[in-house]
Design an enzyme around this catalytic site. Structure first.
Site, mmCIF file in Angstrom:
data_model
loop_
_atom_site.group_PDB
_atom_site.id
_atom_site.type_symbol
_atom_site.label_atom_id
_atom_site.label_comp_id
_atom_site.label_asym_id
_atom_site.label_seq_id
_atom_site.Cartn_x
_atom_site.Cartn_y
_atom_site.Cartn_z
ATOM 1 N N LYS A 4 39.709 12.491 75.432
ATOM 2 C CA LYS A 4 39.722 12.502 73.965
ATOM 3 C C LYS A 4 41.142 12.420 73.425
ATOM 4 C CE LYS A 4 35.465 15.195 74.059
ATOM 5 N NZ LYS A 4 34.865 16.548 73.956
ATOM 6 N N ILE B 23 33.307 16.402 63.797
ATOM 7 C CA ILE B 23 34.519 16.278 62.980
ATOM 8 C C ILE B 23 34.847 14.797 62.865
ATOM 9 C CG2 ILE B 23 36.958 16.861 62.769
ATOM 10 C CD1 ILE B 23 36.445 19.207 64.685
ATOM 11 N N THR C 199 19.940 13.247 75.229
ATOM 12 C CA THR C 199 19.859 14.050 74.006
ATOM 13 C C THR C 199 20.492 13.336 72.822
ATOM 14 O OG1 THR C 199 21.896 15.208 74.648
ATOM 15 C CG2 THR C 199 19.795 16.234 75.248
#
EC number: 1.1.1.3
Length: 437
Positions: free
Chosen positions: A213, A144, A21
């Site tokens: 992350k 972001i 995707t």
């Protein structure tokens, strides 16, 4: 006219490894916005090579694009300036693609937080030694631009803490549990049907994705080497609808947060776990699949960013942002300072954590049970702040909820061991940290 011709003749040539995707959407965005980016930056960005596991139609024009069955071969030999690695995984093919691209002198853009969490420093050293960009804006909270913010926009600040909601799947589950009163397993199944959660959701719901992350944000914020293995990680499987309802009653929302901060002793703590946060805190209001990252700096104060953290569009947007930096010749070290200067991360034990706590016990409603619980806390030198006790009839199992004043986690664990030994406590205590933000 001559300038237009030079733009057309000198595109930034891109290879895309992985056409899921995100990969397919990246190609679509680059094709759709080609004229706009050429006008803004004086140079086109053109996908000239792709590789994926099958040749099925992905909804973009293949004219002028070479197909490679082997993404590593493409990274090593295709006539390109940049390789976008959008395969995923901390090792295997994804790592081989990035290494082959850097060895061949090509810039790399990746959305692969797992790869960078485990191999980021070594890959950054290779890239920087060759004067190449290793871009990873898409690896953390895709919608972001937090990587650029930490590396450039907030570079004049001494950062004291960075934290936030970094996994949309978990935030969706916790939001839906609160709104519907349903329990974790039921909401997870719905999230899987809707495509918000993977068939195997372990990386998301067990906190690993958030930890990947967080490790990257920690390095950017504090100039440390990436050290995923030092992160304390808990997921949300143990959070129940009962806990969420009690949190609401106490004035809190439950969020899975990744938190990194400097400690008073000069170390750096990294932790991922469910937190109770006051309802009026910015992160408490972030719902559904949205992410939020908060940075606290000495000059900027508190900077709050909110956006979609995943999905084809936001992640592709972040990939393209890194490509635009290459087009515009904006180059900074991968983690903000040269990789050779990143300092080792001081080891920090979760036992050192000091904070307030929520504890839910399921107990047989006998006389004297609460006195036994209070004695266990006293003997561990742990102080109670408030209690909610809802007894209904003798011999019935009822919840007892405690909130504790700030204490060291090592003392809390001692208290929990004592409480668990009480015969009337029929389930392991459920503990959620109360976070002061």
């Amino acid at each position: 006219m001559g300038e237009v011709n030079s733009v057309a003749k000198n595109p930034l040539k891109v290879a895309v490894a992985g056409l899921g995707t995100v990969g397919a959407e990246t190609v679509k965005v680059l094709q759709k916005q080609a004229n706009l980016m050429a006008a803004r930056y004086g140079r086109t960005i053109k996908v000239v090579a792709v590789s994926a596991r099958s040749r099925r139609d992905r909804g973009f024009a293949m004219e002028g694009i070479d197909w490679y069955d082997d993404p590593v071969q493409m990274a090593a030999s295709a006539d390109v300036d940049v390789v976008c690695e959008l395969i995923g995984g901390s090792d295997g093919v994804a790592k081989a693609v990035v290494e082959a691209a850097l060895a061949a002198g090509r810039h790399v853009v990746t959305a692969n937080k797992a790869l960078l969490a485990h191999h980021g420093v070594a890959l950054a050293k290779t890239a920087e030694s060759k004067g190449l960009t290793l871009g990873f804006e898409a690896a953390v909270a895709g919608g972001i631009p937090i990587i650029k913010a930490l590396r450039e926009g907030l570079a004049g600040n001494t950062i004291s803490r960075v934290y936030g909601i970094m996994n949309g799947t978990c935030n969706y589950i916790l939001t839906t549990m609160r709104e519907s009163g349903r329990d974790f397993a039921d909401v997870l199944a719905d999230a899987q049907r809707l495509g918000y959660a993977e068939a195997d959701p372990s990386f998301d719901v067990d906190g690993v994705d958030t930890a990947h992350k967080l490790s990257l944000l920690t390095s950017l914020a504090f100039g440390t080497q990436v050290n995923f293995d030092s992160i304390h990680i808990e997921g949300i499987r143990h959070v129940s609808a009962t806990d969420i309802a009690f949190a609401e009653e106490l004035g809190y929302r439950i969020k899975l947060l990744g938190i990194a901060r400097k400690t008073a002793s000069g170390g750096i703590e990294q932790r991922v776990h469910p937190c109770m946060v006051r309802k009026d805190e910015p992160v408490a209001t972030v719902e559904g699949v949205f992410n939020s990252v908060v940075v606290e700096g000495d000059s900027v104060g508190r900077s709050v960013s909110i956006g979609r953290g995943a999905g084809a569009g936001p992640t592709a947007s972040a990939v393209v942002a890194d490509l635009i930096d290459i087009v515009a010749s904006r180059q900074t070290p991968t983690f903000g300072i040269p990789a050779d200067l990143l300092e080792p991360l001081p080891v920090w034990s979760m036992d050192q954590h000091v904070g307030a706590y929520y504890i839910r016990l399921m107990v047989e409603d006998h006389p004297g049970v609460f006195a036994d619980i209070a004695a266990a806390l006293r003997d561990s030198n742990v102080s109670m702040e408030a209690v909610i006790q809802r007894g209904r009839s003798p011999d019935e199992v009822v919840p007892v909820v405690l909130t504790l004043h700030e204490t060291e986690e090592v003392r809390l664990n001692d208290a929990l061991a004592r409480i668990s030994a009480i015969a009337a406590v029929v389930e392991p205590p459920r503990v959620i940290r109360i976070e002061t933000l």
